[in-house]
Design a protein around this motif. Structure first.
Motif, PDB file in Angstrom:
ATOM      1  N   ALA A 146       0.830  -1.207   0.000  1.00 41.15           N
ATOM      2  CA  ALA A 146       0.000   0.000   0.000  1.00 41.15           C
ATOM      3  C   ALA A 146       0.866   1.260   0.000  1.00 41.15           C
ATOM      4  N   ALA A 147       2.067   1.159   0.541  1.00 38.87           N
ATOM      5  CA  ALA A 147       2.994   2.292   0.555  1.00 38.87           C
ATOM      6  C   ALA A 147       3.785   2.389  -0.756  1.00 38.87           C
ATOM      7  N   GLY A 148       3.496   1.464  -1.690  1.00 41.82           N
ATOM      8  CA  GLY A 148       4.130   1.524  -3.006  1.00 41.82           C
ATOM      9  C   GLY A 148       5.404   0.714  -3.148  1.00 41.82           C
ATOM     10  N   HIS A 149       5.663  -0.148  -2.186  1.00 41.54           N
ATOM     11  CA  HIS A 149       6.875  -0.965  -2.226  1.00 41.54           C
ATOM     12  C   HIS A 149       6.503  -2.435  -2.387  1.00 41.54           C
ATOM     13  N   VAL A 150       7.500  -3.287  -2.447  1.00 37.83           N
ATOM     14  CA  VAL A 150       7.276  -4.732  -2.557  1.00 37.83           C
ATOM     15  C   VAL A 150       7.407  -5.351  -1.171  1.00 37.83           C
ATOM     16  N   GLY A 151       6.389  -6.118  -0.774  1.00 37.75           N
ATOM     17  CA  GLY A 151       6.436  -6.888   0.463  1.00 37.75           C
ATOM     18  C   GLY A 151       6.660  -8.340   0.120  1.00 37.75           C
ATOM     19  N   LEU A 152       7.680  -8.937   0.711  1.00 39.47           N
ATOM     20  CA  LEU A 152       8.052 -10.323   0.419  1.00 39.47           C
ATOM     21  C   LEU A 152       8.038 -11.106   1.726  1.00 39.47           C
ATOM     22  N   ALA A 153       7.361 -12.245   1.733  1.00 39.47           N
ATOM     23  CA  ALA A 153       7.317 -13.100   2.919  1.00 39.47           C
ATOM     24  C   ALA A 153       7.786 -14.489   2.543  1.00 39.47           C
ATOM     25  N   ASP A 154       8.609 -15.077   3.408  1.00 41.62           N
ATOM     26  CA  ASP A 154       8.968 -16.475   3.203  1.00 41.62           C
ATOM     27  C   ASP A 154       8.541 -17.272   4.432  1.00 41.62           C
ATOM     28  N   PHE A 155       7.675 -18.239   4.180  1.00 44.75           N
ATOM     29  CA  PHE A 155       7.271 -19.159   5.237  1.00 44.75           C
ATOM     30  C   PHE A 155       6.549 -20.352   4.640  1.00 44.75           C
ATOM     31  N   VAL A 156       6.368 -21.370   5.457  1.00 45.98           N
ATOM     32  CA  VAL A 156       5.830 -22.650   4.996  1.00 45.98           C
ATOM     33  C   VAL A 156       4.470 -22.476   4.339  1.00 45.98           C
ATOM     34  N   CYS A 157       3.552 -21.790   4.989  1.00 44.62           N
ATOM     35  CA  CYS A 157       2.196 -21.565   4.466  1.00 44.62           C
ATOM     36  C   CYS A 157       1.632 -22.896   3.935  1.00 44.62           C
ATOM     37  N   PRO A 158       1.429 -23.876   4.837  1.00 36.78           N
ATOM     38  CA  PRO A 158       1.264 -25.269   4.423  1.00 36.78           C
ATOM     39  C   PRO A 158      -0.090 -25.712   3.875  1.00 36.78           C
ATOM     40  N   THR A 159      -1.137 -24.926   4.066  1.00 37.12           N
ATOM     41  CA  THR A 159      -2.466 -25.406   3.683  1.00 37.12           C
ATOM     42  C   THR A 159      -3.194 -24.382   2.824  1.00 37.12           C
ATOM     43  N   PRO A 160      -4.235 -24.814   2.139  1.00 33.14           N
ATOM     44  CA  PRO A 160      -5.059 -23.841   1.406  1.00 33.14           C
ATOM     45  C   PRO A 160      -5.601 -22.738   2.327  1.00 33.14           C
ATOM     46  N   GLU A 161      -5.920 -23.094   3.565  1.00 32.14           N
ATOM     47  CA  GLU A 161      -6.442 -22.106   4.508  1.00 32.14           C
ATOM     48  C   GLU A 161      -5.393 -21.057   4.869  1.00 32.14           C
ATOM     49  N   THR A 162      -4.149 -21.486   5.072  1.00 33.77           N
ATOM     50  CA  THR A 162      -3.105 -20.504   5.403  1.00 33.77           C
ATOM     51  C   THR A 162      -2.818 -19.611   4.199  1.00 33.77           C
ATOM     52  N   ARG A 163      -2.849 -20.191   3.010  1.00 35.94           N
ATOM     53  CA  ARG A 163      -2.601 -19.388   1.807  1.00 35.94           C
ATOM     54  C   ARG A 163      -3.742 -18.395   1.577  1.00 35.94           C
ATOM     55  N   ALA A 164      -4.977 -18.804   1.854  1.00 29.04           N
ATOM     56  CA  ALA A 164      -6.108 -17.885   1.740  1.00 29.04           C
ATOM     57  C   ALA A 164      -5.982 -16.763   2.769  1.00 29.04           C
ATOM     58  N   ALA A 165      -5.542 -17.101   3.977  1.00 28.93           N
ATOM     59  CA  ALA A 165      -5.379 -16.084   5.022  1.00 28.93           C
ATOM     60  C   ALA A 165      -4.289 -15.089   4.649  1.00 28.93           C
ATOM     61  N   PHE A 166      -3.240 -15.539   3.983  1.00 27.11           N
ATOM     62  CA  PHE A 166      -2.168 -14.635   3.546  1.00 27.11           C
ATOM     63  C   PHE A 166      -2.708 -13.654   2.512  1.00 27.11           C
ATOM     64  N   GLY A 167      -3.556 -14.133   1.629  1.00 28.16           N
ATOM     65  CA  GLY A 167      -4.173 -13.275   0.631  1.00 28.16           C
ATOM     66  C   GLY A 167      -3.511 -13.407  -0.729  1.00 28.16           C
ATOM     67  N   ASP A 168      -4.108 -12.745  -1.694  1.00 28.00           N
ATOM     68  CA  ASP A 168      -3.638 -12.804  -3.077  1.00 28.00           C
ATOM     69  C   ASP A 168      -2.209 -12.292  -3.160  1.00 28.00           C
ATOM     70  N   ALA A 169      -1.358 -13.052  -3.837  1.00 27.45           N
ATOM     71  CA  ALA A 169       0.060 -12.701  -3.943  1.00 27.45           C
ATOM     72  C   ALA A 169       0.679 -13.409  -5.131  1.00 27.45           C
ATOM     73  N   PHE A 170       1.808 -12.906  -5.565  1.00 28.33           N
ATOM     74  CA  PHE A 170       2.655 -13.604  -6.522  1.00 28.33           C
ATOM     75  C   PHE A 170       3.309 -14.714  -5.715  1.00 28.33           C
ATOM     76  N   THR A 171       3.016 -15.967  -6.052  1.00 33.12           N
ATOM     77  CA  THR A 171       3.425 -17.101  -5.224  1.00 33.12           C
ATOM     78  C   THR A 171       4.535 -17.910  -5.870  1.00 33.12           C
ATOM     79  N   ILE A 172       5.593 -18.128  -5.089  1.00 34.71           N
ATOM     80  CA  ILE A 172       6.735 -18.940  -5.500  1.00 34.71           C
ATOM     81  C   ILE A 172       6.734 -20.176  -4.609  1.00 34.71           C
ATOM     82  N   TRP A 173       6.586 -21.338  -5.228  1.00 33.27           N
ATOM     83  CA  TRP A 173       6.569 -22.605  -4.491  1.00 33.27           C
ATOM     84  C   TRP A 173       7.939 -23.249  -4.578  1.00 33.27           C
ATOM     85  N   MET A 174       8.596 -23.388  -3.445  1.00 30.58           N
ATOM     86  CA  MET A 174       9.882 -24.077  -3.368  1.00 30.58           C
ATOM     87  C   MET A 174       9.589 -25.570  -3.231  1.00 30.58           C
TER      88      MET A 174
END
Length: 162
Positions: free
Chosen positions: A69-97
């Protein structure tokens, strides 16, 4: 929210999420949120139950949303293991390791569900620095296309073939 300004690097523990984030964040000028550091400093009261994982993901997503919202890129790295956790994180450019078949924590291995949707899937081959370069180039190209008035979407995911 501009999904190219909110990036999720997800995968099993030990798959290389943090290593990729370390290489990618400076290439994008991103504000980087590592799940372990956020847990240690902001989310100490959260455990590893599904409900706590969902809340942790929601908070991580909110942090990235504020940066975007401030015009920058926010990047998070974490397991985010389930569809529910990914939905809670919200829409994002997703990189699956997707570099390992199992992580070091059995409970996380049992809980982990491969994502149905992702923009980049990284298998066993390739160095993190090379992947960071390729992803940054793709995201900068998406920014340039939007700025020139062209509609740009993550049409086809980048996928490594390991």
């Amino acid at each position: 929210m501009d999904r190219f300004k909110k990036i999720l690097i997800m995968g099993l523990p030990g798959s290389g999420k943090t290593t990729l984030a370390q290489a990618l964040a400076p290439k994008l000028g991103a504000v980087w949120f590592n799940a372990d550091a956020v847990r240690q400093n902001l989310n100490k009261e959260l455990g590893y139950s599904l409900a706590d994982r969902i809340e942790h993901a929601r908070r991580m997503g909110w942090l990235c949303d504020q940066v975007a919202a401030a015009g920058h890129v926010g990047l998070a790295d974490f397991v985010c293991p389930t569809p529910e956790t990914r939905a809670a994180f919200g829409d994002a450019f997703t990189i699956w390791m997707d570099r390992i078949a199992a992580g070091r924590f059995e409970d996380t291995n049992r809980l982990f569900a491969p994502p149905e949707r992702f923009d980049v899937r990284i298998g066993a081959e390739g160095a993190p620095e090379e992947w960071a370069r390729r992803i940054a180039s793709r995201l900068r190209g998406a920014d340039a296309a939007r700025l020139s008035g062209l509609a740009c979407d993550a049409a086809e995911p980048m996928v490594s073939t390991s």
